[in-house]
Design an enzyme around this catalytic site. Structure first.
Site, PDB file in Angstrom:
ATOM      1  N   GLU A  42      31.504  38.182  54.446  1.00 33.47           N
ATOM      2  CA  GLU A  42      30.986  38.990  53.336  1.00 33.47           C
ATOM      3  C   GLU A  42      30.142  38.090  52.446  1.00 33.47           C
ATOM      4  OE1 GLU A  42      34.007  40.906  50.893  1.00 33.47           O
ATOM      5  OE2 GLU A  42      32.596  41.024  49.221  1.00 33.47           O
ATOM      6  N   ARG A  46      26.057  37.933  44.397  1.00 36.89           N
ATOM      7  CA  ARG A  46      26.296  37.241  43.124  1.00 36.89           C
ATOM      8  C   ARG A  46      25.214  36.220  42.826  1.00 36.89           C
ATOM      9  NH1 ARG A  46      32.231  35.918  41.446  1.00 36.89           N
ATOM     10  NH2 ARG A  46      33.205  37.895  41.913  1.00 36.89           N
ATOM     11  N   LYS A 129      39.094  48.547  49.262  1.00 39.96           N
ATOM     12  CA  LYS A 129      39.385  47.191  48.803  1.00 39.96           C
ATOM     13  C   LYS A 129      40.216  47.303  47.527  1.00 39.96           C
ATOM     14  CE  LYS A 129      36.674  43.562  46.468  1.00 39.96           C
ATOM     15  NZ  LYS A 129      35.494  42.700  46.547  1.00 39.96           N
TER      16      LYS A 129
HETATM   17  O1  LIG Z   1      31.855  39.471  44.201  1.00 37.89           O
HETATM   18  C1  LIG Z   1      32.437  40.509  44.562  1.00 37.89           C
HETATM   19  O2  LIG Z   1      31.900  41.396  45.172  1.00 37.89           O
HETATM   20  C2  LIG Z   1      33.840  40.745  44.250  1.00 37.89           C
HETATM   21  O3  LIG Z   1      34.261  41.853  44.325  1.00 37.89           O
HETATM   22  C3  LIG Z   1      34.699  39.662  43.847  1.00 37.89           C
HETATM   23  C4  LIG Z   1      35.366  38.916  44.974  1.00 37.89           C
HETATM   24  O4  LIG Z   1      35.851  39.784  45.949  1.00 37.89           O
HETATM   25  C5  LIG Z   1      36.463  38.118  44.406  1.00 37.89           C
HETATM   26  O5  LIG Z   1      35.964  37.362  43.346  1.00 37.89           O
HETATM   27  C6  LIG Z   1      37.110  37.192  45.358  1.00 37.89           C
HETATM   28  O6  LIG Z   1      38.280  36.784  44.726  1.00 37.89           O
HETATM   29  P1  LIG Z   1      38.877  35.331  44.815  1.00 37.89           P
HETATM   30  O7  LIG Z   1      39.257  35.095  46.243  1.00 37.89           O
HETATM   31  O8  LIG Z   1      40.032  35.349  43.884  1.00 37.89           O
HETATM   32  O9  LIG Z   1      37.772  34.405  44.358  1.00 37.89           O
END
Ligand SMILES: O=C(O)C(=O)C[C@H](O)[C@H](O)COP(=O)(O)O
Length: 209
Positions: A42, A46, A129
């Site tokens: 994925e 960002r 999700k």
């Molecule tokens: O950027 C996106 O589309 C999101 O929805 C956020 C990510 O899924 C989470 O930030 C992952 O979470 P962590 O593994 O805790 O870092």
């Protein structure tokens, strides 16, 4: 090859959530993850390099590349045209429902309450999700949702680690988990692809209970 969302979720118990800061990192990172047995990737929007990274990573043999952080309707067609074969959003809006349908991109939408799960199901989504998974209640929340909503399959993401992933994968309504722990920023910046492959090997050894 067109895959359904459920097929994609069942291909990999763990889906890395990737943010590319330098486009040069995209291909070696994808190769390192695939070498470690992690094929479903994925790539988030960002960073400004997201679409370019999706295009480059889609050409890596074995990689099944999707787009993450879909928050605006126009991003669906852009990501699909870049080669994404699935999409992930942190939440669901009526505009995103329409964009998913018109683009044909299979969407894994984010939810965090029972009402959001039900609204997503009314719009035709049964794979969701749970985001952010740990702040939303984690394993307790997933088990509680299974009672009234047993037909929903989740990919919990947000706050999960190599150490806690197997507990999530043991939930009846979880098909896979997502997380950024597979792609530490320092390893990527240093070009330490062997370390990424080692992390991926450990993650790909995690199985559904
Ligand atoms: O950027 C996106 O589309 C999101 O929805 C956020 C990510 O899924 C989470 O930030 C992952 O979470 P962590 O593994 O805790 O870092």
């Amino acid at each position: 090859m067109t895959m359904t969302l459920l097929e994609i979720m069942r291909t990999s118990s763990v889906i890395p959530v990737i943010a590319i800061d330098d486009p040069e990192h995209a291909v070696p990172l994808a190769r390192a993850l695939v070498a470690g047995g992690i094929r479903v990737l994925e790539v988030t929007l960002r960073t400004k390099h997201g679409l370019e990274a999706i295009r480059a990573m889609s050409a890596v043999p074995g990689a099944i590349v999707g787009v993450g952080t879909l928050t605006r309707p126009e991003e669906f067609a852009q990501a699909r045209d870049a080669g994404a074969v699935f999409g992930v959003s942190p939440g669901l809006t009526s505009a995103l429902v329409a964009a998913a349908k018109s683009s044909g991109l299979p969407l894994l939408p984010g939810v965090m309450t029972p009402g959001e799960v039900m609204a997503a199901r009314e719009n035709g989504f049964q794979q969701l999700k749970l985001f952010p998974a740990v702040p939303a209640g984690g394993i307790g929340m997933l088990n509680a949702l299974y009672g009234p909503l047993p037909d929903i399959t989740f990919c919990p993401t947000g706050g999960i680690s190599q150490e806690t992933a197997s507990q999530f994968l043991a939930c009846k309504n979880v098909a896979c988990v997502g997380g950024s722990w597979l792609t530490p920023k320092d390893a990527i910046a240093a070009g330490n692809w062997d370390r990424i492959t080692e992390i991926a090997k450990a993650a790909s050894g995690l199985r559904l209970a």
